[in-house]
Design a protein around this motif. Structure first.
Motif, PDB file in Angstrom:
ATOM      1  N   UNK A 149       0.834  -1.205   0.000  1.00 51.10           N
ATOM      2  CA  UNK A 149       0.000   0.000   0.000  1.00 51.10           C
ATOM      3  C   UNK A 149       0.870   1.256   0.000  1.00 51.10           C
ATOM      4  N   UNK A 150       1.932   1.247   0.803  1.00 51.65           N
ATOM      5  CA  UNK A 150       2.846   2.400   0.857  1.00 51.65           C
ATOM      6  C   UNK A 150       3.529   2.616  -0.486  1.00 51.65           C
ATOM      7  N   UNK A 151       3.921   1.533  -1.108  1.00 48.87           N
ATOM      8  CA  UNK A 151       4.591   1.635  -2.407  1.00 48.87           C
ATOM      9  C   UNK A 151       3.677   2.319  -3.427  1.00 48.87           C
ATOM     10  N   UNK A 152       2.387   1.964  -3.417  1.00 48.47           N
ATOM     11  CA  UNK A 152       1.424   2.580  -4.342  1.00 48.47           C
ATOM     12  C   UNK A 152       1.241   4.063  -4.051  1.00 48.47           C
ATOM     13  N   UNK A 153       1.447   4.459  -2.791  1.00 40.49           N
ATOM     14  CA  UNK A 153       1.302   5.862  -2.403  1.00 40.49           C
ATOM     15  C   UNK A 153       2.614   6.645  -2.541  1.00 40.49           C
ATOM     16  N   UNK A 154       3.669   5.959  -2.954  1.00 38.88           N
ATOM     17  CA  UNK A 154       4.960   6.622  -3.111  1.00 38.88           C
ATOM     18  C   UNK A 154       5.662   6.890  -1.796  1.00 38.88           C
ATOM     19  N   UNK A 155       5.348   6.101  -0.773  1.00 36.32           N
ATOM     20  CA  UNK A 155       5.949   6.263   0.555  1.00 36.32           C
ATOM     21  C   UNK A 155       7.017   5.193   0.751  1.00 36.32           C
ATOM     22  N   UNK A 156       8.202   5.596   1.192  1.00 30.83           N
ATOM     23  CA  UNK A 156       9.265   4.638   1.477  1.00 30.83           C
ATOM     24  C   UNK A 156       8.927   3.852   2.739  1.00 30.83           C
ATOM     25  N   UNK A 157       9.414   2.596   2.806  1.00 24.41           N
ATOM     26  CA  UNK A 157       9.067   1.727   3.932  1.00 24.41           C
ATOM     27  C   UNK A 157      10.309   1.167   4.613  1.00 24.41           C
ATOM     28  N   UNK A 158      10.147   0.904   5.906  1.00 25.05           N
ATOM     29  CA  UNK A 158      11.201   0.281   6.698  1.00 25.05           C
ATOM     30  C   UNK A 158      10.612  -0.946   7.377  1.00 25.05           C
ATOM     31  N   UNK A 159      11.221  -2.085   7.175  1.00 24.65           N
ATOM     32  CA  UNK A 159      10.816  -3.312   7.862  1.00 24.65           C
ATOM     33  C   UNK A 159      11.686  -3.506   9.100  1.00 24.65           C
ATOM     34  N   UNK A 160      11.081  -3.989  10.177  1.00 25.23           N
ATOM     35  CA  UNK A 160      11.862  -4.453  11.315  1.00 25.23           C
ATOM     36  C   UNK A 160      11.713  -5.969  11.368  1.00 25.23           C
TER      37      UNK A 160
END
Length: 445
Positions: A20-31
């Motif tokens: 969902x973040x990728x579609x919104x152009x938001x970078x993501x961080x996984x823990x």
């Protein structure tokens, strides 16, 4: 809008949020924990941070480590998914103090609605129907027994901070009450660190109906229809569907209105769920509110066309809802089967291990939410759910046929799963008629 979001979770919900973040152009961080080093969410996110050893207490439940990771990577917000810290008000307060946005409701609301006694009181004041029960929490077995006698047996003993079936027991009579109360209270202390209990009348063999709501900072509340979550084992959901096969349009409207009233009474913001019990006389009662995204949210997305994860992000960013109530038109029927690495023939014993081959079905109206792949090692430290199979069709009959076809194509070779058990449920005549209540599995299997 946020520039970077850290996902404080694992498995399929972490993957769902990343997409969902990728579609919104938001970078993501996984823990991730050391046991999840090769997990799919660590590979799909833009960045990944190890936060500790396999134990949840030392990793996914470790607030300080998650917040430290968020600060180090300079993320704006944290999405908690479901489970772990998603309903932990202390964590929400800590996020606020660190100037990090928690994608979910406020700590105050989580406390008010997470405590079942206070939630009941809030709903009673708002005029939302609740199951008859104690108005104040109880702590001792003697006072609880006295309250149960006034309510009338059978009763349900519940932990105020409970969830997922923990801290819950049914008492049929005064003779079995004390033992059930003490057991439920000890389980609550172990699981939640809380000995606060309450008692309510046990509604025998009801339907478990929940309404999905979304609410923004401007007082707008929209309900997205109901989910029938009556297929359960030990209060854990197995199959969910939307809409409920037996609700009339009038009853659906009435329950939906009460769900909106409940959300407004709680001064709620973000995505949440209002849960009701529906008895055989079409009476419904509020039982609790889930202040997070639910495992079964995809069935609502399939029939409503609303992306609930994106709505959560919009709301947390201070934007108004992207839809109004008059925009919502439920289309067709959706069913979700939870696929767990477990052996139903051995009392649903968890079956972690290496997946030798994975084939995920596709096609029109088929959605698979998962984080597994061929060669993936399912760790023994976490929940056994490894995939959610969701289908959508014009009719319930069509959706059942599509789900049977989809499960028949699903391959998860290397571990034992509950796929065949799900298939048996779908083939059951009572299930196909929609004539089932929360005792379905106990009754038929």
């Amino acid at each position: 809008m946020f520039q970077k979001i850290l996902i404080a979770n694992r498995g399929e919900i972490a993957v769902r949020i990343i997409r969902a973040c990728r579609e919104l152009g938001i970078r993501t961080v996984a823990v991730y924990s050391e046991a999840d080093r090769e997990a799919l969410h660590t590979q799909l996110a833009d960045e990944a941070v190890c936060i500790g050893p396999a134990s949840s207490l030392d990793s996914y439940l470790n607030m300080e480590r998650i917040l430290s990771a968020t600060i180090v990577v300079n993320a704006d917000a944290i999405h908690p998914g479901f489970g772990f810290l998603s309903e932990n008000s202390k964590f929400v307060d800590m996020c606020q103090k660190c100037n990090i946005t928690f994608i979910g409701p406020s700590a105050e609301v989580i406390n008010r609605m997470g405590n079942k006694s206070e939630a009941r009181s809030t709903m009673e004041k708002a005029g939302v129907p609740v199951v008859p029960g104690t108005k104040e929490p109880v702590y001792g077995a003697d006072e609880a027994l006295e309250a149960a006698g006034k309510i009338g047996f059978p009763v349900m003993i519940k932990a105020s901070s409970g969830g997922g079936g923990k801290g819950m027991r049914i008492s049929e009579s005064p003779e079995d009450f004390m033992e059930n109360f003490n057991t439920a209270q000890m389980e609550s202390v172990r699981s939640f660190g809380d000995d606060t209990m309450y008692i309510e009348r046990y509604v025998r063999n009801p339907k478990h109906i929940e309404f999905q709501i979304i609410a923004d900072k401007f007082g707008n509340v929209v309900q997205l229809g109901e989910r029938d979550c009556s297929i359960q084992r030990h209060h854990q959901k197995v199959i969910e569907e939307s809409p409920c096969a037996i609700l009339t349009q009038e009853l659906r409207r009435k329950m939906g209105d009460e769900a909106v009233r409940a959300a407004k009474a709680a001064r709620y913001e973000n995505a949440g769920t209002i849960e009701f019990l529906l008895d055989d006389r079409q009476n419904f009662y509020f039982i609790e509110m889930n202040t997070r995204i639910q495992v079964e949210h995809p069935v609502t997305e399939m029939v409503s066309g609303v992306d609930l994860i994106k709505e959560q992000i919009y709301i947390a960013a201070g934007l108004p809802l992207s839809v109004k109530q008059e925009d919502i038109c439920l289309n067709g029927h959706a069913i979700e089967c939870r696929i767990n690495a477990e052996n139903p023939r051995k009392n649903f014993m968890p079956c972690p291990g290496k997946l030798i081959e994975v084939h995920l079905p596709g096609g029109n109206g088929v959605r698979i939410d998962t984080a597994v792949y061929s060669g993936y090692e399912i760790p023994p430290y976490y929940d056994s759910m490894i995939a959610k199979v969701i289908v959508h069709d014009k009719t319930r009959t069509g959706a059942i046929a599509k789900m049977r076809s989809t499960l028949g194509e699903l391959i998860l070779e290397g571990v034992t799963t509950n796929t065949d058990f799900q298939y048996e449920i779908l083939n059951n005549e009572d299930f196909q008629k929609g004539e089932f209540t929360t005792d379905f599995i106990e009754k038929h299997f």
